[in-house]
Enzyme design. Structure first.
Site, PDB file in Angstrom:
ATOM      1  N   ASP A  49     -24.742 -28.264  72.334  1.00 43.80           N
ATOM      2  CA  ASP A  49     -25.623 -28.347  73.506  1.00 43.80           C
ATOM      3  C   ASP A  49     -26.182 -26.966  73.853  1.00 43.80           C
ATOM      4  O   ASP A  49     -27.047 -26.844  74.731  1.00 43.80           O
ATOM      5  CB  ASP A  49     -24.925 -29.009  74.702  1.00 43.80           C
ATOM      6  CG  ASP A  49     -23.709 -28.250  75.192  1.00 43.80           C
ATOM      7  OD1 ASP A  49     -23.296 -27.275  74.530  1.00 43.80           O
ATOM      8  OD2 ASP A  49     -23.166 -28.632  76.253  1.00 43.80           O
ATOM      9  N   LYS A 118     -18.216 -33.785  69.870  1.00 41.89           N
ATOM     10  CA  LYS A 118     -17.405 -32.740  70.509  1.00 41.89           C
ATOM     11  C   LYS A 118     -17.554 -32.864  72.015  1.00 41.89           C
ATOM     12  O   LYS A 118     -18.660 -33.159  72.502  1.00 41.89           O
ATOM     13  CB  LYS A 118     -17.850 -31.336  70.063  1.00 41.89           C
ATOM     14  CG  LYS A 118     -17.093 -30.218  70.794  1.00 41.89           C
ATOM     15  CD  LYS A 118     -17.247 -28.855  70.129  1.00 41.89           C
ATOM     16  CE  LYS A 118     -18.491 -28.110  70.480  1.00 41.89           C
ATOM     17  NZ  LYS A 118     -18.644 -27.823  71.923  1.00 41.89           N
ATOM     18  N   GLU A 120     -15.981 -31.049  75.880  1.00 41.62           N
ATOM     19  CA  GLU A 120     -15.295 -29.899  76.469  1.00 41.62           C
ATOM     20  C   GLU A 120     -14.193 -30.364  77.419  1.00 41.62           C
ATOM     21  O   GLU A 120     -14.357 -31.346  78.137  1.00 41.62           O
ATOM     22  CB  GLU A 120     -16.303 -29.027  77.240  1.00 41.62           C
ATOM     23  CG  GLU A 120     -17.350 -28.413  76.351  1.00 41.62           C
ATOM     24  CD  GLU A 120     -18.311 -27.486  77.100  1.00 41.62           C
ATOM     25  OE1 GLU A 120     -18.091 -27.205  78.299  1.00 41.62           O
ATOM     26  OE2 GLU A 120     -19.289 -27.046  76.468  1.00 41.62           O
ATOM     27  N   GLU A 186     -12.793 -21.065  72.638  1.00 38.85           N
ATOM     28  CA  GLU A 186     -13.876 -20.137  72.969  1.00 38.85           C
ATOM     29  C   GLU A 186     -13.406 -19.074  73.947  1.00 38.85           C
ATOM     30  O   GLU A 186     -12.836 -19.369  75.002  1.00 38.85           O
ATOM     31  CB  GLU A 186     -15.083 -20.903  73.556  1.00 38.85           C
ATOM     32  CG  GLU A 186     -16.225 -19.952  73.926  1.00 38.85           C
ATOM     33  CD  GLU A 186     -17.573 -20.622  74.118  1.00 38.85           C
ATOM     34  OE1 GLU A 186     -17.714 -21.833  73.863  1.00 38.85           O
ATOM     35  OE2 GLU A 186     -18.508 -19.908  74.520  1.00 38.85           O
TER      36      GLU A 186
HETATM   37  O1  KIV Z   1     -22.900 -25.690  72.108  1.00 38.87           O
HETATM   38  C1  KIV Z   1     -22.438 -24.970  71.219  1.00 38.87           C
HETATM   39  O2  KIV Z   1     -23.172 -24.373  70.422  1.00 38.87           O
HETATM   40  C2  KIV Z   1     -20.989 -24.832  71.128  1.00 38.87           C
HETATM   41  C3  KIV Z   1     -20.452 -23.800  70.203  1.00 38.87           C
HETATM   42  C4  KIV Z   1     -20.684 -22.459  70.743  1.00 38.87           C
HETATM   43  C5  KIV Z   1     -19.009 -24.022  69.889  1.00 38.87           C
HETATM   44  O3  KIV Z   1     -20.277 -25.514  71.795  1.00 38.87           O
END
Ligand code: KIV
Length: 285
Positions: A49, A118, A120, A186
């Protein structure tokens, strides 16, 4: 005519099986041509994102939508053959209930063809991760600095220093136990990243974490020097494409103003007078 052998696309289970093996190479991509370049070297291509900030000029990832992730996911899918393609779930598409998370994750998979999503969050997202995994959706987790929580965290600051390390360790344990196939760490201290990598049984993917993680990821526009609005300490610039592009655009502008572009080799003449019947004459050359 011989054709290149079809490549096996890596699955979430293949990535999970690389725990403790040779490092996983991961990059983001948002377009087909860049995805092709990344696919040639990477195990995971993430449609992050971060697209909102690096391609759309948004101030954070918070206003990235499902539609944006689907559009960029579809573009990346056309460029990826071997790597596992993972698509980020945008802010507000998964947090309020596992059922809503499932509906949106399933939509991302169906409409982009990605092999995993993915999301968070640590312990508070464990129930949702379990819900998705039990229903056939592989999940990459993301703990430590979670940019979608920037307003709650109060900035893009290092997470897990000192006593706060126990919270990040607990988050990483929780997402691993919930069935995530890997976890992005991160912006956490290196020693904490190493400890998490030792303690959990899924691959850790570091960004601003430690070379001891099971893999590394960077935002591709950052490492290519294409996005230079700001540069976090953890970004290494492997190229300076924004500088190259600025130089190229300035040279073009100079030549247009001086009428030296287009040159004779860039323009077309009349078709040759004697044409064989049935030929079109102009070849474009
Ligand atoms: O959105 C993204 O690019 C990410 C990466 C930095 C892991 O979540």
């Amino acid at each position: 005519m011989s054709r290149p052998a079809p490549q096996k696309t890596l699955s979430a289970s293949d990535i999970r099986a690389r725990k403790g093996a040779d490092p996983l190479v991961c990059l983001t991509a948002y377009t087909t041509p860049v995805a092709q370049l990344a696919d040639a070297q990477c195990d995971v291509v993430l449609v992050g994102d971060s697209v909102g900030m690096v391609l759309h000029g948004l101030p954070s990832t918070l206003s990235v939508t499902m539609e944006m992730m689907i559009l960029h996911g579809q573009a990346v899918a056309r460029g990826v053959n071997r790597a596992l393609m993972v698509v980020d779930m945008p802010f507000a598409s998964y947090e309020d209930s596992p059922a809503r998370a499932f509906a949106n994750a399933a939509r991302l998979m169906a409409e982009t063809g990605c092999g995993a999503v993915k999301l968070e969050g640590g312990r508070h997202m464990a129930e949702t991760i379990r819900f998705l995994v039990d229903r056939g959706i592989p999940v990459m987790a993301h703990v430590g600095l979670t940019p979608q929580a920037v307003n709650a965290i109060g900035g893009y600051r290092v997470q897990g220093r000192g006593a706060d390390g126990a919270r990040i360790l607990d988050d990483a344990r929780a997402v691993a136990e919930a069935g995530a196939f890997s976890v992005v760490l991160e912006k956490v201290p290196g020693a904490l990243a190493d400890r998490i990598t030792d303690e959990i049984d899924i691959p850790t993917i570091g960004i601003g974490a430690s070379a001891g993680c099971d893999g590394q990821i960077l935002v591709i526009d950052d490492m290519l020097g294409l996005f230079d609005a700001f540069k976090p300490k953890f970004v290494k610039r492997y190229a300076h494409l924004a500088d190259d592009a600025a130089r190229a655009i300035a040279a073009y502008a100079d030549e247009v103003r001086a009428r030296t572009f287009p040159a004779p080799e860039h323009v077309f003449g009349e078709a040759p007078a004697a044409q064989a019947p049935g030929t079109t004459g102009e070849t474009g050359a």
